[in-house]
Design a protein around this motif. Structure first.
Motif, PDB file in Angstrom:
ATOM      1  N   ASP A  92     -37.966  31.525  -0.238  1.00  0.00           N
ATOM      2  CA  ASP A  92     -37.627  32.387   0.813  1.00  0.00           C
ATOM      3  C   ASP A  92     -36.325  31.758   1.467  1.00  0.00           C
ATOM      4  OD1 ASP A  92     -39.763  34.036   0.472  1.00  0.00           O
ATOM      5  OD2 ASP A  92     -40.997  32.857   1.817  1.00  0.00           O
ATOM      6  N   ILE A  93     -36.116  30.521   1.531  1.00  0.00           N
ATOM      7  CA  ILE A  93     -34.843  29.902   2.006  1.00  0.00           C
ATOM      8  C   ILE A  93     -33.786  30.603   1.112  1.00  0.00           C
ATOM      9  CG2 ILE A  93     -33.505  27.901   2.415  1.00  0.00           C
ATOM     10  CD1 ILE A  93     -36.256  26.509   3.412  1.00  0.00           C
ATOM     11  N   LEU A  94     -33.888  30.435  -0.215  1.00  0.00           N
ATOM     12  CA  LEU A  94     -32.918  30.987  -0.822  1.00  0.00           C
ATOM     13  C   LEU A  94     -32.588  32.360  -0.878  1.00  0.00           C
ATOM     14  CD1 LEU A  94     -33.996  29.323  -4.336  1.00  0.00           C
ATOM     15  CD2 LEU A  94     -31.851  28.670  -3.329  1.00  0.00           C
ATOM     16  N   GLN A  95     -33.749  33.278  -0.518  1.00  0.00           N
ATOM     17  CA  GLN A  95     -33.396  34.605  -0.333  1.00  0.00           C
ATOM     18  C   GLN A  95     -32.663  35.107   0.872  1.00  0.00           C
ATOM     19  OE1 GLN A  95     -34.158  36.929  -2.580  1.00  0.00           O
ATOM     20  NE2 GLN A  95     -34.685  35.490  -4.098  1.00  0.00           N
ATOM     21  N   ALA A  96     -32.854  33.845   1.793  1.00  0.00           N
ATOM     22  CA  ALA A  96     -32.168  34.378   3.037  1.00  0.00           C
ATOM     23  C   ALA A  96     -30.798  33.847   3.122  1.00  0.00           C
ATOM     24  CB  ALA A  96     -33.164  33.547   4.290  1.00  0.00           C
ATOM     25  N   VAL A  97     -30.199  33.007   1.908  1.00  0.00           N
ATOM     26  CA  VAL A  97     -28.738  32.643   2.163  1.00  0.00           C
ATOM     27  C   VAL A  97     -27.961  34.162   2.184  1.00  0.00           C
ATOM     28  CG1 VAL A  97     -27.111  31.541   0.645  1.00  0.00           C
ATOM     29  CG2 VAL A  97     -29.478  30.343   0.875  1.00  0.00           C
ATOM     30  N   THR A  98     -26.834  33.905   3.101  1.00  0.00           N
ATOM     31  CA  THR A  98     -25.866  35.036   3.159  1.00  0.00           C
ATOM     32  C   THR A  98     -24.528  34.609   2.682  1.00  0.00           C
ATOM     33  OG1 THR A  98     -25.190  34.275   5.263  1.00  0.00           O
ATOM     34  CG2 THR A  98     -27.236  35.689   5.414  1.00  0.00           C
ATOM     35  N   ALA A  99     -23.724  35.697   2.281  1.00  0.00           N
ATOM     36  CA  ALA A  99     -22.295  35.049   1.776  1.00  0.00           C
ATOM     37  C   ALA A  99     -21.598  34.186   2.727  1.00  0.00           C
ATOM     38  CB  ALA A  99     -21.516  36.558   1.840  1.00  0.00           C
ATOM     39  N   GLU A 100     -21.822  34.317   4.224  1.00  0.00           N
ATOM     40  CA  GLU A 100     -21.453  33.508   5.172  1.00  0.00           C
ATOM     41  C   GLU A 100     -21.905  32.114   4.780  1.00  0.00           C
ATOM     42  OE1 GLU A 100     -22.607  36.650   6.070  1.00  0.00           O
ATOM     43  OE2 GLU A 100     -20.926  37.207   5.790  1.00  0.00           O
ATOM     44  N   ASP A 101     -22.967  31.672   4.582  1.00  0.00           N
ATOM     45  CA  ASP A 101     -23.803  30.666   4.429  1.00  0.00           C
ATOM     46  C   ASP A 101     -23.017  29.907   3.238  1.00  0.00           C
ATOM     47  OD1 ASP A 101     -25.525  31.149   6.465  1.00  0.00           O
ATOM     48  OD2 ASP A 101     -27.173  31.635   5.208  1.00  0.00           O
ATOM     49  N   VAL A 102     -22.801  30.771   2.339  1.00  0.00           N
ATOM     50  CA  VAL A 102     -22.281  30.173   0.834  1.00  0.00           C
ATOM     51  C   VAL A 102     -20.729  29.963   1.107  1.00  0.00           C
ATOM     52  CG1 VAL A 102     -21.543  30.846  -1.223  1.00  0.00           C
ATOM     53  CG2 VAL A 102     -23.825  31.500  -0.511  1.00  0.00           C
ATOM     54  N   MET A 103     -19.974  30.561   1.950  1.00  0.00           N
ATOM     55  CA  MET A 103     -18.821  30.011   2.016  1.00  0.00           C
ATOM     56  C   MET A 103     -18.755  28.817   2.877  1.00  0.00           C
ATOM     57  SD  MET A 103     -17.476  32.160   0.083  1.00  0.00           S
ATOM     58  CE  MET A 103     -15.663  31.372   0.219  1.00  0.00           C
ATOM     59  N   ALA A 104     -19.632  28.793   3.931  1.00  0.00           N
ATOM     60  CA  ALA A 104     -19.558  27.717   4.802  1.00  0.00           C
ATOM     61  C   ALA A 104     -19.949  26.334   4.135  1.00  0.00           C
ATOM     62  CB  ALA A 104     -20.534  27.809   5.852  1.00  0.00           C
ATOM     63  N   ALA A 105     -20.913  26.446   3.304  1.00  0.00           N
ATOM     64  CA  ALA A 105     -21.344  25.474   2.306  1.00  0.00           C
ATOM     65  C   ALA A 105     -20.070  24.942   1.265  1.00  0.00           C
ATOM     66  CB  ALA A 105     -22.358  25.650   1.449  1.00  0.00           C
ATOM     67  N   ALA A 106     -19.514  25.894   0.632  1.00  0.00           N
ATOM     68  CA  ALA A 106     -18.255  25.554   0.003  1.00  0.00           C
ATOM     69  C   ALA A 106     -17.249  24.791   0.601  1.00  0.00           C
ATOM     70  CB  ALA A 106     -17.709  26.983  -0.571  1.00  0.00           C
ATOM     71  N   GLN A 107     -16.913  25.325   1.936  1.00  0.00           N
ATOM     72  CA  GLN A 107     -16.023  24.932   2.725  1.00  0.00           C
ATOM     73  C   GLN A 107     -16.329  23.278   2.938  1.00  0.00           C
ATOM     74  OE1 GLN A 107     -13.002  25.370   4.012  1.00  0.00           O
ATOM     75  NE2 GLN A 107     -13.104  27.543   3.864  1.00  0.00           N
ATOM     76  N   LEU A 108     -17.587  23.005   3.226  1.00  0.00           N
ATOM     77  CA  LEU A 108     -18.170  21.731   3.603  1.00  0.00           C
ATOM     78  C   LEU A 108     -18.029  20.651   2.391  1.00  0.00           C
ATOM     79  CD1 LEU A 108     -20.177  20.070   5.519  1.00  0.00           C
ATOM     80  CD2 LEU A 108     -21.866  20.902   3.810  1.00  0.00           C
ATOM     81  N   VAL A 109     -18.522  21.105   1.223  1.00  0.00           N
ATOM     82  CA  VAL A 109     -18.364  20.514  -0.248  1.00  0.00           C
ATOM     83  C   VAL A 109     -17.203  20.104  -0.761  1.00  0.00           C
ATOM     84  CG1 VAL A 109     -19.222  22.110  -1.932  1.00  0.00           C
ATOM     85  CG2 VAL A 109     -20.275  19.831  -1.934  1.00  0.00           C
ATOM     86  N   PHE A 110     -16.422  21.084  -0.492  1.00  0.00           N
ATOM     87  CA  PHE A 110     -15.032  20.824  -1.604  1.00  0.00           C
ATOM     88  C   PHE A 110     -14.056  20.263  -0.774  1.00  0.00           C
ATOM     89  CE2 PHE A 110     -16.569  24.941  -3.867  1.00  0.00           C
ATOM     90  CZ  PHE A 110     -16.995  24.291  -4.727  1.00  0.00           C
ATOM     91  N   ASP A 111     -14.097  18.894  -0.729  1.00  0.00           N
ATOM     92  CA  ASP A 111     -13.441  17.906  -0.017  1.00  0.00           C
ATOM     93  C   ASP A 111     -13.036  16.809  -0.919  1.00  0.00           C
ATOM     94  OD1 ASP A 111     -12.254  15.831   1.514  1.00  0.00           O
ATOM     95  OD2 ASP A 111     -13.918  15.401   2.626  1.00  0.00           O
ATOM     96  N   ARG A 112     -11.784  16.882  -1.209  1.00  0.00           N
ATOM     97  CA  ARG A 112     -11.352  16.174  -2.170  1.00  0.00           C
ATOM     98  C   ARG A 112     -11.453  14.595  -2.029  1.00  0.00           C
ATOM     99  NH1 ARG A 112      -7.889  19.180  -6.093  1.00  0.00           N
ATOM    100  NH2 ARG A 112      -6.950  17.272  -7.251  1.00  0.00           N
ATOM    101  N   LYS A 113     -11.388  14.099  -0.944  1.00  0.00           N
ATOM    102  CA  LYS A 113     -11.389  12.583  -0.642  1.00  0.00           C
ATOM    103  C   LYS A 113     -12.717  12.066  -1.314  1.00  0.00           C
ATOM    104  CE  LYS A 113     -10.513  12.895   3.995  1.00  0.00           C
ATOM    105  NZ  LYS A 113     -10.220  14.236   4.293  1.00  0.00           N
ATOM    106  N   GLN A 114     -13.995  13.210  -1.258  1.00  0.00           N
ATOM    107  CA  GLN A 114     -15.279  12.744  -1.696  1.00  0.00           C
ATOM    108  C   GLN A 114     -15.501  13.037  -3.047  1.00  0.00           C
ATOM    109  OE1 GLN A 114     -18.459  12.891   1.097  1.00  0.00           O
ATOM    110  NE2 GLN A 114     -17.635  14.574   2.117  1.00  0.00           N
ATOM    111  N   SER A 115     -14.192  13.061  -3.857  1.00  0.00           N
ATOM    112  CA  SER A 115     -14.566  13.780  -5.256  1.00  0.00           C
ATOM    113  C   SER A 115     -14.105  12.695  -6.424  1.00  0.00           C
ATOM    114  CB  SER A 115     -13.681  15.081  -5.575  1.00  0.00           C
ATOM    115  OG  SER A 115     -12.386  14.785  -5.550  1.00  0.00           O
ATOM    116  N   VAL A 116     -14.556  12.906  -7.570  1.00  0.00           N
ATOM    117  CA  VAL A 116     -13.961  12.111  -8.623  1.00  0.00           C
ATOM    118  C   VAL A 116     -13.401  13.363  -9.677  1.00  0.00           C
ATOM    119  CG1 VAL A 116     -14.616  10.584 -10.704  1.00  0.00           C
ATOM    120  CG2 VAL A 116     -15.613  10.329  -8.551  1.00  0.00           C
ATOM    121  N   THR A 117     -12.439  13.188 -10.398  1.00  0.00           N
ATOM    122  CA  THR A 117     -11.947  14.110 -11.163  1.00  0.00           C
ATOM    123  C   THR A 117     -11.637  13.155 -12.713  1.00  0.00           C
ATOM    124  OG1 THR A 117     -10.826  15.305  -9.865  1.00  0.00           O
ATOM    125  CG2 THR A 117     -10.242  15.671 -12.051  1.00  0.00           C
ATOM    126  N   GLY A 118     -12.403  13.731 -13.641  1.00  0.00           N
ATOM    127  CA  GLY A 118     -12.211  12.960 -14.872  1.00  0.00           C
ATOM    128  C   GLY A 118     -11.707  13.615 -16.123  1.00  0.00           C
TER     129      GLY A 118
END
Lengths: 437, 442
Positions: free
Chosen positions: B407-433
């Protein structure tokens, strides 16, 4: 109208489990024959189609055509391009899988009851009206080429390629069905159309379904789905007698662990001794820790993580094969142990205790296989390809029980051929003498 | 496009039956949790014991010991000969195995329903009574080294991912491979294995999962007989591993190996996982991974494979179920003639475009519908259903969390997705190989 040839209420009994499986043999108004196990407890259907003759149908100079064709089936069909097709499939949450091997093109579908018509319309489009448009073919071709290049540096693939090339030469079994960089690069849209017409035909289709569908609905569905297939396809390749020489063939490859593929001639699926051979192989190198190879190579000596042997009854050749992987400085010992076990079983057969244990395992495990619509549909289609009847489900365990110690001893002497046991090893093995090199 | 919309409209108007398999839970007096999932279609049960202990719970310096011990649990107890466990399962027509992961170790058998008692008798026995000789230890250590050879040493992509993961985690043990570092594996001792065993193998650190043709009452009676008498470990501590510091510097790495035939670029970002009672961000990230990399209509496939033709393959992955911080990853396998640098730039370009364009609502609908349908398909495979519970319950989640997740998956909105993307795509916390061959043929 639909016609029931017969409906079996089969009870598969094992050691203790009794699986009740009601296999209906269905013939559609259009003449398609299918096996069905109806079960309405979950609102979906598993449908399995098999077309006999897979990569082995490739025409001369067109190696990889069937593989590329199958990989492109869902990349656009009828009035849909690849994206439209995928979006339509996703929108109804249907699972459509297309796969192939040397002898088979496989289609596995799962769809919700409520979207049956839409799912079957999509599957029909992929099977009957694939577009093979240029951009889609090119995109898939690059993926196939990428895989071919990766396989060329993967010891697990290298041993197979070299072993099969040695045993089968120019026969289609002698080369990978994905083709070579050159052959795949040269394939044209016309080649794919020819492969499509040659592989997916009415004269070679096997059908099974399980789940939330009636026999009548299944019949109607099949006529709509498959009615427009061509009547016949390409001829099947010739049968080959497997001939091997004992020895070790090393394919140098710089990697820490050597991978070995070994084997010789096997038994055809319809051979009267196949069952005995199956039981015997289970004791020699079947899946469990109790198998002799596992016991001797892994449990006692720690030479490998896994060692297995298996019967490979292909449509046009029969093999008995095995695999092992050990560090470069330990593979020689693993091979020695395997050779010894091979010779020992050929000479002495198995013990009564081993035979009893493997019978309880095989008979007990059999009914456990029928535990869902997906597994049931796969078993049913496989049985048809092996030319079995629905009654096999009830008779199979009795056939296992009927195998005697003397049968195993006789078949071990015939099947296991230490003097023909060929090893192909990819790696940097240490201490392997290589006769035949 | 019109046709597609019509299809979606049809599907979403239809009612979808979601008769979930019945799940019953209870706890034994010694603290062992029990989950029963009923499926009476076939006379089969799956019996599993999951320990809330995995490789990330190891002491430093003995990497691989959790997995080594898992192998040793097949080597006999005070009453079972080495190998007798599996032989007994096989003689009863069943199959058995086990696996070790970062957060859990699980042992499982699949047998005829009336053999459940025998499984419980043997599994409860080896929870406390293993008996090992020095010779078995050495032979089995060779086996796990050969397992590492097979899974890792022979596979440049696996070697690359191992180094990659070590770069992602600066402090948390998730940076250490489950199977262990080779140099530490070859020094593992019986004492190392027994220390881990005594600390973590106890009923109050385990979950019993039984799924299939069985009733909760039957399971309760048997569990009371076989598992409840086992003493709890009073010294069991809260699972508190070393956590990540603030990650403030982007990491970049190149792994070269002549066995690489197909170079690729991988990027991963430290990401939040599902937390008990707070699974919303993880749900949004799960959907984000589908939007970016889930199949033919995904953003990456569309932009990088179909439009720009820079890639032969792309993907996005996110492992939502994890006790501590997890990762969100991206992969691009370049098309012929495209360098890894160009591929990485194309990937970042596609990501930047997505961050501007946002979520395609039709794609979101399709993903959610597929997740709903997956619930129905999942009922056909009670073993997989059981694993879902086992995985969650050993990763800090509860039965309620597992049941709320769809149900939590079904409740996810487009705004939630974009907010999560903003949160997670932080290059300082990333590895590129970059994984590449030694030859300079790019």
């Amino acid at each position: 109208m639909i016609r029931f040839i017969l409906a079996f209420a089969l009870i598969v009994t094992g050691l203790s489990a009794r699986a009740e499986i009601d296999i209906q043999q269905v013939e559609s108004p259009g003449g398609f024959k299918a096996w069905l196990v109806e079960d309405h407890s979950i609102p979906f259907v598993a449908l399995e189609l098999r077309f006999k003759g897979g990569g082995s149908l490739d025409l001369p100079g067109k190696r990889g055509a069937t593989n590329l064709m199958v990989a492109t089936l869902e990349e656009g069909a009828a009035d849909m391009d690849a994206r439209d097709f995928a979006a339509a499939r996703e929108a109804i949450a249907a699972e459509l899988r297309f796969d192939m091997g040397d002898d088979t093109v496989s289609v596995s579908a799962k769809f919700l009851t409520e979207t049956k018509d839409e799912a079957m319309a999509l599957l029909r489009a992929a099977l009957i009206e694939p577009n093979f448009d240029e951009t889609a073919v090119e995109r898939v071709r690059q993926q196939v080429l990428s895989n071919i290049r990766s396989d060329a540096k993967d010891p697990d693939e290298i041993v197979g390629d070299v072993f099969y090339a040695d045993v089968f030469g120019d026969h289609p079994y002698g080369s990978a069905h994905s083709g070579t960089v050159d052959s795949v690069s040269g394939l044209t849209r016309d080649d794919l159309i020819a492969a499509h017409q040659g592989a997916l035909a009415k004269d070679r289709v096997y059908i099974a379904a399980a789940g939330d569908i009636s026999a009548e609905d299944l019949g109607a569905l099949l006529d709509e789905l498959l009615g427009a297939l061509p009547e016949t396809g390409l001829p099947q390749p010739a049968d080959v007698d497997v001939v091997t020489e004992a020895g070790v063939q090393v394919v140098p490859f710089d990697t820490p662990q050597s991978v070995a593929l070994f084997g010789h001639k096997g038994l055809e699926r319809d051979h009267p001794d196949f069952f005995t051979a199956y039981v015997l192989n289970q004791i020699l190198g079947g899946g469990g820790f109790e198998a002799r190879l596992m016991e001797e190579v892994r449990e006692k000596r720690g030479l490998t993580y896994g060692v297995y042997s298996y019967l490979v009854p292909k449509d046009h050749a029969a093999l008995m094969l095995g695999r092992v992987a050990s560090a470069n400085d330990r593979i020689a010992e693993a091979i020695t142990v395997i050779r010894d076990e091979w010779a020992k079983m050929a000479e002495e057969g198995v013990t009564q205790e081993e035979l009893d244990a493997v019978k309880t395992y095989l008979t007990g495990a059999y009914p456990l296989r029928f535990d869902g619509n997906g597994p049931i549909a796969r078993i049913l289609v496989g049985m048809q390809m092996d030319d079995l009847t629905p009654a096999y489900v009830t008779e199979r365990n009795a056939m296992v029980e009927a195998v005697t110690l003397a049968d195993v001893k006789r078949v071990a002497g015939e099947l296991l051929r230490p003097d023909q046991l060929k090893f192909t090893v990819a790696g940097q093995p240490v201490g392997l003498d290589t006769p035949g090199q | 496009m019109r046709r597609l919309t019509a299809l979606i409209a049809f599907v979403f108007s239809a009612s979808m039956a979601t008769a979930e398999a019945p799940v019953t839970t209870f706890t034994l007096d010694n603290g062992m949790d029990v989950v029963v999932i009923e499926d009476h279609r076939a006379p089969v049960v799956v019996h599993m014991v999951w320990y809330k202990a995995g490789s990330a719970d190891e002491q430093r310096g003995v990497s691989g010991v959790a997995h080594f011990l898992e192998h040793l649990l097949f080597k006999g107890t005070k009453t079972l000969e080495p190998g007798e466990f599996s032989a007994t399962v096989a003689a009863n027509g069943g199959s058995d195995n086990a696996f070790t992961s970062f957060d859990q170790t699980a042992y499982h058998q699949r047998v005829a329903a009336d053999r459940l008692e025998l499984m419980m008798r043997m599994e409860s026995d080896r929870m406390l009574n293993i008996q090992l000789g020095p010779e078995e230890i050495l032979t089995e250590r060779d086996v796990i080294i050969e397992e590492r050879n097979m899974r890792v040493e022979n596979d440049p992509s696996a070697l690359f991912r191992e180094q990659f993961r070590a770069a992602q985690y600066l402090n948390h043990p998730y940076g250490t491979p489950i199977i262990g570092w080779k140099h530490e594996m070859s020094n593992l001792t019986l004492d190392d294995a027994l220390a881990y065993y005594r600390q973590y193998y106890a009923p109050n650190n385990a979950i019993l999962l039984v799924a299939g043709d069985v009733t909760p009452d039957e399971v309760r009676a048997l569990a009371k007989e076989y598992y409840e008498p086992l003493p709890a470990n009073p010294d069991l501590e809260e699972r508190a591993r070393a956590q990540e510091p603030a990650q403030t510097a982007e990491r970049r790495m190149v792994y070269r190996d002549p066995r690489v035939a197909q170079p690729y670029v991988m990027r991963s970002y430290l990401a939040p996982e599902r937390d008990s009672g707070a699974q919303e961000t993880a749900a949004a990230l799960s959907i984000l991974a589908e939007i970016l990399g889930g199949g033919q209509t995904s953003v990456f496939t569309q932009k990088l494979q179909f439009e720009e033709q820079k890639a032969v393959y792309t993907s996005a992955f996110y492992n939502a179920t994890s006790l501590d911080d997890t990762t969100f990853g991206l992969v691009i396998v370049p098309a012929p003639g495209v360098t890894l640098e160009e591929a990485e730039a194309a990937l970042d370009g596609a990501l930047a475009e997505f961050m501007t364009e946002g979520v395609d609502p039709e794609q979101l609908d399709r993903i959610k519908f597929q997740m709903k349908a997956a619930q129905i398909y999942a009922q056909d495979d009670v073993n997989r259903l059981a694993r879902r519970y086992g995985d969650a319950l050993t990763s800090g989640l509860t039965v309620e969390d597992v049941q709320a997740w769809p149900d939590i998956l079904q409740a996810v909105t487009a705004e939630d997705v974009m907010a999560a993307a903003q949160l997670v795509f932080d290059r300082k916390q990333s590895v590129t190989g970059y994984l590449m061959s030694e030859e300079v043929t790019q």
